[in-house]
Motif scaffolding. Structure first.
Motif, PDB file in Angstrom:
ATOM      1  N   LYS A  25       0.830  -1.204   0.000  1.00 26.87           N
ATOM      2  CA  LYS A  25       0.000   0.000   0.000  1.00 26.87           C
ATOM      3  C   LYS A  25       0.866   1.257   0.000  1.00 26.87           C
ATOM      4  O   LYS A  25       2.031   1.229   0.387  1.00 26.87           O
ATOM      5  N   TRP A  26       0.263   2.373  -0.420  1.00 19.78           N
ATOM      6  CA  TRP A  26       0.907   3.683  -0.407  1.00 19.78           C
ATOM      7  C   TRP A  26       0.609   4.377   0.918  1.00 19.78           C
ATOM      8  O   TRP A  26      -0.542   4.386   1.370  1.00 19.78           O
ATOM      9  N   LYS A  27       1.662   4.950   1.527  1.00 16.39           N
ATOM     10  CA  LYS A  27       1.530   5.639   2.821  1.00 16.39           C
ATOM     11  C   LYS A  27       2.262   6.975   2.751  1.00 16.39           C
ATOM     12  O   LYS A  27       3.047   7.219   1.846  1.00 16.39           O
ATOM     13  N   LEU A  28       2.045   7.825   3.762  1.00 17.43           N
ATOM     14  CA  LEU A  28       2.666   9.149   3.792  1.00 17.43           C
ATOM     15  C   LEU A  28       4.171   9.053   4.004  1.00 17.43           C
ATOM     16  O   LEU A  28       4.644   8.367   4.907  1.00 17.43           O
ATOM     17  N   ALA A  29       4.920   9.774   3.165  1.00 17.11           N
ATOM     18  CA  ALA A  29       6.382   9.800   3.238  1.00 17.11           C
ATOM     19  C   ALA A  29       6.837  10.815   4.290  1.00 17.11           C
ATOM     20  O   ALA A  29       6.108  11.742   4.632  1.00 17.11           O
ATOM     21  N   ASP A  30       8.080  10.655   4.783  1.00 18.07           N
ATOM     22  CA  ASP A  30       8.613  11.496   5.862  1.00 18.07           C
ATOM     23  C   ASP A  30      10.141  11.460   5.795  1.00 18.07           C
ATOM     24  O   ASP A  30      10.734  10.379   5.829  1.00 18.07           O
ATOM     25  N   CYS A  31      10.790  12.630   5.704  1.00 12.82           N
ATOM     26  CA  CYS A  31      12.243  12.686   5.485  1.00 12.82           C
ATOM     27  C   CYS A  31      13.098  12.363   6.702  1.00 12.82           C
ATOM     28  O   CYS A  31      14.303  12.210   6.580  1.00 12.82           O
ATOM     29  N   ASP A  32      12.508  12.262   7.905  1.00 16.53           N
ATOM     30  CA  ASP A  32      13.346  11.930   9.064  1.00 16.53           C
ATOM     31  C   ASP A  32      12.929  10.618   9.731  1.00 16.53           C
ATOM     32  O   ASP A  32      13.295  10.345  10.863  1.00 16.53           O
ATOM     33  N   ASP A  33      12.196   9.789   8.984  1.00 12.95           N
ATOM     34  CA  ASP A  33      11.823   8.472   9.500  1.00 12.95           C
ATOM     35  C   ASP A  33      13.055   7.566   9.510  1.00 12.95           C
ATOM     36  O   ASP A  33      13.933   7.682   8.654  1.00 12.95           O
ATOM     37  N   ALA A  34      13.116   6.662  10.466  1.00  9.99           N
ATOM     38  CA  ALA A  34      14.259   5.743  10.585  1.00  9.99           C
ATOM     39  C   ALA A  34      14.313   4.741   9.429  1.00  9.99           C
ATOM     40  O   ALA A  34      15.379   4.222   9.105  1.00  9.99           O
ATOM     41  N   SER A  80       9.444  16.742   3.330  1.00 13.78           N
ATOM     42  CA  SER A  80       9.426  17.366   4.653  1.00 13.78           C
ATOM     43  C   SER A  80       9.432  16.316   5.768  1.00 13.78           C
ATOM     44  O   SER A  80       9.159  15.142   5.531  1.00 13.78           O
ATOM     45  N   SER A  81       9.707  16.786   6.987  1.00 17.21           N
ATOM     46  CA  SER A  81       9.608  15.906   8.151  1.00 17.21           C
ATOM     47  C   SER A  81       8.170  15.841   8.660  1.00 17.21           C
ATOM     48  O   SER A  81       7.866  15.078   9.568  1.00 17.21           O
TER      49      SER A  81
END
Length: 121
Positions: A25-34, A80-81
């Motif tokens: 599935k497609w989920k929200l991206a985040d630039c500071d996720d581990a 973005s974070s």
């Protein structure tokens, strides 16, 4: 280019998303996720429609998109974070990975050309 898939969260049109291979599935991206995949290291794009978990979603992988935000023409925008968000370069601070999402061609249009650098500020 764009493709269809299934949303894995509540997603608003214009948000950055990544493909979660574990769930398909497609989920929200985040630039500071581990997790690198959440930072679009493998597959990411811009949601072209809103969807809830389990609903169909169209994802723009490259090309022009009206993302529903006021942009500065000529400005590059990065992941973005804030999950699903974009930001200017100045907002990439310590601990955040540089992921170029695209360049604004007008106050409403983003030319999407995702570039995962793997470089963290």
């Amino acid at each position: 280019s764009s493709e269809w898939g299934i949303a894995g969260a509540t997603i608003t049109a214009g948000k950055t998303v990544y493909f979660d291979a574990a769930t398909g599935k497609w989920k929200l991206a985040d630039c500071d996720d581990a997790t690198a995949a959440v930072r679009m290291s493998v597959k990411g794009g811009i949601a072209l429609n809103g969807a809830s978990d389990g609903q169909p979603i169209a994802v723009l992988r490259s090309g022009d998109a009206n993302i529903g935000a006021t942009l500065t023409p000529g400005q590059p925008y990065y992941l973005s974070s804030t999950p699903g968000g974009i930001c200017p370069l100045a907002d990439i601070t310590t601990g955040k990975t540089y992921v170029l999402i695209g360049v604004a061609t007008s106050a409403s249009n983003l030319n999407v050309a995702i570039n995962y650098t793997g470089v963290t500020a």
